[in-house]
Design a protein around this motif. Structure first.
Motif, PDB file in Angstrom:
ATOM      1  N   ARG A 221       0.884  -1.173   0.000  1.00 57.30           N
ATOM      2  CA  ARG A 221       0.000   0.000   0.000  1.00 57.30           C
ATOM      3  C   ARG A 221       0.916   1.216   0.000  1.00 57.30           C
ATOM      4  NH1 ARG A 221      -5.423  -0.432   1.425  1.00 57.30           N
ATOM      5  NH2 ARG A 221      -6.133  -2.469   2.180  1.00 57.30           N
ATOM      6  N   THR A 222       1.091   1.843  -1.130  1.00 57.93           N
ATOM      7  CA  THR A 222       2.060   2.937  -1.229  1.00 57.93           C
ATOM      8  C   THR A 222       1.529   4.059  -2.112  1.00 57.93           C
ATOM      9  OG1 THR A 222       3.142   2.072  -3.212  1.00 57.93           O
ATOM     10  CG2 THR A 222       3.986   1.300  -1.094  1.00 57.93           C
ATOM     11  N   GLY A 223       2.051   5.243  -1.872  1.00 53.55           N
ATOM     12  CA  GLY A 223       1.926   6.316  -2.836  1.00 53.55           C
ATOM     13  C   GLY A 223       3.042   6.193  -3.848  1.00 53.55           C
ATOM     14  N   LEU A 224       3.094   7.129  -4.767  1.00 52.72           N
ATOM     15  CA  LEU A 224       4.074   7.038  -5.847  1.00 52.72           C
ATOM     16  C   LEU A 224       5.503   7.195  -5.333  1.00 52.72           C
ATOM     17  CD1 LEU A 224       4.223   6.558  -8.832  1.00 52.72           C
ATOM     18  CD2 LEU A 224       3.882   8.994  -9.229  1.00 52.72           C
ATOM     19  N   LEU A 225       5.723   8.107  -4.383  1.00 52.77           N
ATOM     20  CA  LEU A 225       7.069   8.300  -3.843  1.00 52.77           C
ATOM     21  C   LEU A 225       7.518   7.080  -3.049  1.00 52.77           C
ATOM     22  CD1 LEU A 225       9.473  10.191  -3.543  1.00 52.77           C
ATOM     23  CD2 LEU A 225       8.394  11.136  -1.496  1.00 52.77           C
ATOM     24  N   GLU A 226       6.620   6.508  -2.261  1.00 48.35           N
ATOM     25  CA  GLU A 226       6.964   5.292  -1.508  1.00 48.35           C
ATOM     26  C   GLU A 226       7.251   4.135  -2.456  1.00 48.35           C
ATOM     27  OE1 GLU A 226       4.362   5.440   2.519  1.00 48.35           O
ATOM     28  OE2 GLU A 226       3.234   5.600   0.645  1.00 48.35           O
ATOM     29  N   LEU A 227       6.497   4.058  -3.539  1.00 50.25           N
ATOM     30  CA  LEU A 227       6.756   3.009  -4.531  1.00 50.25           C
ATOM     31  C   LEU A 227       8.146   3.178  -5.129  1.00 50.25           C
ATOM     32  CD1 LEU A 227       5.631   0.594  -6.094  1.00 50.25           C
ATOM     33  CD2 LEU A 227       4.694   2.205  -7.761  1.00 50.25           C
ATOM     34  N   ALA A 228       8.533   4.420  -5.401  1.00 54.39           N
ATOM     35  CA  ALA A 228       9.878   4.675  -5.916  1.00 54.39           C
ATOM     36  C   ALA A 228      10.942   4.246  -4.901  1.00 54.39           C
ATOM     37  CB  ALA A 228      10.034   6.159  -6.254  1.00 54.39           C
ATOM     38  N   GLU A 229      10.682   4.436  -3.613  1.00 53.81           N
ATOM     39  CA  GLU A 229      11.615   3.992  -2.579  1.00 53.81           C
ATOM     40  C   GLU A 229      11.796   2.481  -2.623  1.00 53.81           C
ATOM     41  OE1 GLU A 229      10.148   5.337   1.139  1.00 53.81           O
ATOM     42  OE2 GLU A 229      10.506   7.459   0.733  1.00 53.81           O
ATOM     43  N   VAL A 230      10.676   1.765  -2.790  1.00 56.78           N
ATOM     44  CA  VAL A 230      10.739   0.297  -2.838  1.00 56.78           C
ATOM     45  C   VAL A 230      11.516  -0.163  -4.067  1.00 56.78           C
ATOM     46  CG1 VAL A 230       9.375  -1.811  -3.068  1.00 56.78           C
ATOM     47  CG2 VAL A 230       8.611   0.006  -1.520  1.00 56.78           C
ATOM     48  N   VAL A 231      11.227   0.427  -5.205  1.00 60.71           N
ATOM     49  CA  VAL A 231      11.904   0.043  -6.450  1.00 60.71           C
ATOM     50  C   VAL A 231      13.402   0.342  -6.363  1.00 60.71           C
ATOM     51  CG1 VAL A 231      12.103   0.563  -8.919  1.00 60.71           C
ATOM     52  CG2 VAL A 231       9.848   0.246  -7.869  1.00 60.71           C
ATOM     53  N   ALA A 232      13.751   1.499  -5.798  1.00 60.93           N
ATOM     54  CA  ALA A 232      15.159   1.877  -5.692  1.00 60.93           C
ATOM     55  C   ALA A 232      15.939   0.903  -4.825  1.00 60.93           C
ATOM     56  CB  ALA A 232      15.280   3.294  -5.134  1.00 60.93           C
ATOM     57  N   GLY A 233      15.287   0.314  -3.825  1.00 62.69           N
ATOM     58  CA  GLY A 233      15.971  -0.600  -2.920  1.00 62.69           C
ATOM     59  C   GLY A 233      15.932  -2.050  -3.337  1.00 62.69           C
ATOM     60  N   ALA A 234      15.194  -2.367  -4.407  1.00 63.39           N
ATOM     61  CA  ALA A 234      15.036  -3.761  -4.830  1.00 63.39           C
ATOM     62  C   ALA A 234      16.178  -4.220  -5.720  1.00 63.39           C
ATOM     63  CB  ALA A 234      13.703  -3.927  -5.572  1.00 63.39           C
ATOM     64  N   ARG A 235      16.309  -5.520  -5.830  1.00 62.75           N
ATOM     65  CA  ARG A 235      17.307  -6.098  -6.730  1.00 62.75           C
ATOM     66  C   ARG A 235      16.734  -6.347  -8.125  1.00 62.75           C
ATOM     67  NH1 ARG A 235      19.293 -11.455  -4.284  1.00 62.75           N
ATOM     68  NH2 ARG A 235      20.588 -11.420  -6.164  1.00 62.75           N
ATOM     69  N   LEU A 236      15.396  -6.402  -8.236  1.00 63.25           N
ATOM     70  CA  LEU A 236      14.794  -6.757  -9.517  1.00 63.25           C
ATOM     71  C   LEU A 236      13.333  -6.316  -9.552  1.00 63.25           C
ATOM     72  CD1 LEU A 236      15.086  -8.371 -12.240  1.00 63.25           C
ATOM     73  CD2 LEU A 236      14.212 -10.360 -11.000  1.00 63.25           C
ATOM     74  N   VAL A 237      12.892  -5.865 -10.726  1.00 64.05           N
ATOM     75  CA  VAL A 237      11.489  -5.566 -10.996  1.00 64.05           C
ATOM     76  C   VAL A 237      11.020  -6.450 -12.137  1.00 64.05           C
ATOM     77  CG1 VAL A 237       9.896  -3.829 -11.924  1.00 64.05           C
ATOM     78  CG2 VAL A 237      11.538  -3.187 -10.150  1.00 64.05           C
ATOM     79  N   ILE A 238       9.826  -7.018 -11.990  1.00 60.42           N
ATOM     80  CA  ILE A 238       9.208  -7.809 -13.054  1.00 60.42           C
ATOM     81  C   ILE A 238       7.848  -7.186 -13.354  1.00 60.42           C
ATOM     82  CG2 ILE A 238       8.332 -10.068 -13.755  1.00 60.42           C
ATOM     83  CD1 ILE A 238      10.309 -11.328 -11.793  1.00 60.42           C
ATOM     84  N   CYS A 239       7.617  -6.823 -14.616  1.00 57.54           N
ATOM     85  CA  CYS A 239       6.376  -6.129 -14.956  1.00 57.54           C
ATOM     86  C   CYS A 239       6.127  -6.210 -16.446  1.00 57.54           C
ATOM     87  CB  CYS A 239       6.449  -4.667 -14.516  1.00 57.54           C
ATOM     88  SG  CYS A 239       7.754  -3.719 -15.343  1.00 57.54           S
ATOM     89  N   GLY A 240       4.962  -5.714 -16.843  1.00 59.75           N
ATOM     90  CA  GLY A 240       4.647  -5.586 -18.252  1.00 59.75           C
ATOM     91  C   GLY A 240       5.128  -4.243 -18.786  1.00 59.75           C
ATOM     92  N   ASP A 241       4.711  -3.966 -20.000  1.00 59.08           N
ATOM     93  CA  ASP A 241       5.075  -2.726 -20.686  1.00 59.08           C
ATOM     94  C   ASP A 241       4.208  -1.602 -20.115  1.00 59.08           C
ATOM     95  OD1 ASP A 241       5.629  -0.688 -22.476  1.00 59.08           O
ATOM     96  OD2 ASP A 241       4.409  -1.562 -24.083  1.00 59.08           O
ATOM     97  N   THR A 242       4.667  -1.034 -18.992  1.00 59.86           N
ATOM     98  CA  THR A 242       3.889  -0.024 -18.293  1.00 59.86           C
ATOM     99  C   THR A 242       4.818   0.917 -17.544  1.00 59.86           C
ATOM    100  OG1 THR A 242       2.011   0.258 -16.782  1.00 59.86           O
ATOM    101  CG2 THR A 242       3.586  -1.479 -16.255  1.00 59.86           C
ATOM    102  N   GLY A 243       4.245   1.870 -16.800  1.00 60.03           N
ATOM    103  CA  GLY A 243       5.050   2.880 -16.134  1.00 60.03           C
ATOM    104  C   GLY A 243       6.072   2.318 -15.169  1.00 60.03           C
ATOM    105  N   MET A 244       5.769   1.187 -14.539  1.00 60.83           N
ATOM    106  CA  MET A 244       6.710   0.577 -13.602  1.00 60.83           C
ATOM    107  C   MET A 244       8.036   0.241 -14.271  1.00 60.83           C
ATOM    108  SD  MET A 244       7.550  -0.533 -10.641  1.00 60.83           S
ATOM    109  CE  MET A 244       6.073  -0.648  -9.654  1.00 60.83           C
ATOM    110  N   ALA A 245       7.989  -0.184 -15.532  1.00 58.34           N
ATOM    111  CA  ALA A 245       9.223  -0.501 -16.254  1.00 58.34           C
ATOM    112  C   ALA A 245      10.108   0.732 -16.382  1.00 58.34           C
ATOM    113  CB  ALA A 245       8.895  -1.058 -17.638  1.00 58.34           C
ATOM    114  N   HIS A 246       9.509   1.872 -16.654  1.00 59.31           N
ATOM    115  CA  HIS A 246      10.276   3.112 -16.804  1.00 59.31           C
ATOM    116  C   HIS A 246      10.780   3.607 -15.446  1.00 59.31           C
ATOM    117  CE1 HIS A 246       9.162   3.219 -21.002  1.00 59.31           C
ATOM    118  NE2 HIS A 246       7.907   3.005 -20.639  1.00 59.31           N
ATOM    119  N   LEU A 247      10.034   3.316 -14.384  1.00 57.83           N
ATOM    120  CA  LEU A 247      10.505   3.679 -13.047  1.00 57.83           C
ATOM    121  C   LEU A 247      11.744   2.873 -12.689  1.00 57.83           C
ATOM    122  CD1 LEU A 247       9.884   5.447 -10.582  1.00 57.83           C
ATOM    123  CD2 LEU A 247       8.486   3.570  -9.690  1.00 57.83           C
TER     124      LEU A 247
END
Length: 315
Positions: A221-247
């Protein structure tokens, strides 16, 4: 092409504000904002004395400090209309980073800017070209003599997450055509370490977690800034062709991105070892009402092979 003023300031008008306005229209989503970062920074450099006003959805405001260079956000969704607050009633320069028009160009022209930059060949502007989204807008500015670096995609990482995830799985997408099936995301999530699932689309995230045997607490349960914090600290992102990929690209986090119906040549991450774009070579309707057939050709083993490969590299 050199910039030329379309009109002179008429006599008798009030004195303009100390900093003239540079109005930039990009009334689209997260991925669209992040693919426009090189163009926004190029405009910031080209007009250092202007107040850069970005016309974009208000929900993106949290990310602007991570990008830098934007002074104000005007809440605009879609191609307009666009209006500047007082005392910035008339922009000195207006730039259409939204699309080829005609609605978006007409919306900016309605603000009566001193200079209008748009895809308008009949008025001396550049023609629309089929390029990668990042390079399209860099080439657009180059037409007007403004240098833009398409590699300038990185944004500042926000503060680290208290409980960093190893793998972020994002099963959502704005259009059904770009949504890989939830049960496949679940099978991937069940095989990987330290998985969290984004809860931007809460019901979808909970469904994937349940199918993967993960507790509800693993759905964020995150806002956009918190989501960016999670992505920045992760080792890997798995997603489709969407905004998360560009983040993930913007924050330098390795990613596995599933493509279909669009080609990664148009919207994909930079080529290199940190990102894997999976695509079966089939194009389709990006606004379709069913998952794209080409996207469905990507299997769970394809995604797991790419994911484990990137996780090994990042150790």
């Amino acid at each position: 092409m050199a910039l030329e003023r379309e009109r002179a300031e008429p006599p008798g008008e009030p004195e303009p504000p100390a900093r003239p306005a540079l109005l930039v229209l990009r009334g689209l989503g997260l991925g669209d904002l992040l693919t426009a970062v090189p163009a926004l920074r190029a405009l910031r450099r080209a007009f250092p004395g202007h107040r850069l006003m970005l016309a974009a959805p208000a929900r993106l405001a949290e990310l602007l400090p991570l990008i830098g260079g934007v002074d104000d956000l005007l809440d605009v969704c879609g191609p307009g209309p666009v209006g500047l607050p007082a005392p910035y009633g008339v922009p000195d320069v207006a730039v259409n980073l939204h699309g080829r028009g005609p609605q978006s160009t007409a919306a900016l022209r309605h603000t009566r800017p001193g200079v209008l930059l748009a895809h308008a060949p009949e008025e001396g502007g550049p023609p629309w070209r089929e390029l990668h989204e990042v390079r399209r807008w860099c080439a657009f500015l180059e037409w007007y003599g403004i240098h833009a670096d398409p590699e300038d995609l990185a944004i500042r990482a926000p503060g680290g997450s208290k409980d960093p995830a190893e793998v972020v799985v994002h099963p959502g997408a704005a259009s059904i055509a770009r949504r890989w099936p939830p049960d496949r995301f679940a099978r991937v999530a069940a095989e990987l370490p330290g998985v969290v699932i984004t809860g931007v689309e809460r019901e979808l995230g909970l469904r994937v977690a349940a199918l993967a045997g993960l507790p509800e607490e693993r759905v964020l349960r995150t806002g956009l800034l918190e989501l960016a914090e999670v992505v920045a600290g992760a080792r890997l992102v798995i997603c489709g062709d969407t905004g998360m990929a560009h983040l993930a690209t913007a924050l330098g986090t390795p990613s596995v991105v599933l493509f279909g119906p669009m080609s990664p040549a148009l919207w994909g991450p930079p080529r290199g070892g940190r990102h894997v774009a999976l695509w079966k070579g089939r194009r389709g309707d990006p606004h379709g009402t069913r998952p794209d057939p080409g996207l469905l050709e990507i299997g769970v083993p394809d995604v797991l092979d790419a994911a484990f490969g990137l996780l090994e590299v990042s150790v």
